[in-house]
Design an enzyme around this catalytic site. Sequence first.
Site: not given
Length: 320
Positions: A11, A21, A23, A73, A127
Amino acid sequence: MKRIGILTSGGDAPGMNAAIRAVTKTAIHHGLEVFGIRYGFAGLVAGDFVPLTTENVDHKISEGGTFLYSARFPEFAQEEVQQKGVEQLKKHGIDAVIVIGGDGSYHGALALTRHGVNSVGLPGTIDNDIPYTDYTIGFDSACRTAMDAIDKIRDTASSHHRVFVVNVMGRECGDIAMRVGVASGADAIVIPERPYDVKEIAETITRGFADGKDHGIIVLAEGVMTADKFKDELLKYGDFDARANVLAHMQRGGSPTVTDRVNATKMGNYAVKLLLDGKGGLAVGMENGQLSTHDILDLFDGKHHGDYALLDVNEEMTKY
């Protein structure tokens, strides 16, 4: 190490772009090339890689969502699928990967490390349910969005002397509900980690109306039950007008808060430095206001501990 990749998985959460940015800019500062992997682990296996530069990430800090896109995935749990992903990384000359996401994303990062590609995980989920970190990227922004929505709901609730059961995200973790409930002056906060008594909540609402209050707000974490079902249970014990409202995916959207931008930037910067030190299989967190690292494997046996004292504070607030 000459080239690293970065992906977002699961999510989306406000602040992911700020982390991307950070990184990118940190890696370039240290002489590395950076490739964005679009659509998470699905894009990794498909070889959907795009070069990232200072120019194409600099303005992203204020944007919500993830411009690298995201996807779930589950197939990446399979050994042969993981091997395909590793082959794509080797094909593109990528030596290490930074993964931003939740629990499933950490499984992917650990799999890459075990296949010889050092990977570091950043906690990206609204969360706030990741063990060994007090904060996840997107949590503060989601709380702001939910609070703003409840402030508006209170306006209409007060106009009609209504009770609203407001459903916020959090399947197994009530952190959003607790923080937003206190911030919005809720009459009750209901989360999956703690027992609750619907009858007592109805009595609190009824007492509030008797004392001159013109509305009622109950903040309900989605993992407890649906807002409609809770409303129906509530009305068995109370004679008042009640409605259900589900905030749903709006909590994931919007420009990230200062807190999310700053912490995502610090985490992204730190993750690159861990890779430069040759480290992998690690998760970056924030504990007591400081950056921290833990072995990803430890997270799977760990448990997130919320600030449950907020429930006691809120209960005192509802008595007067």
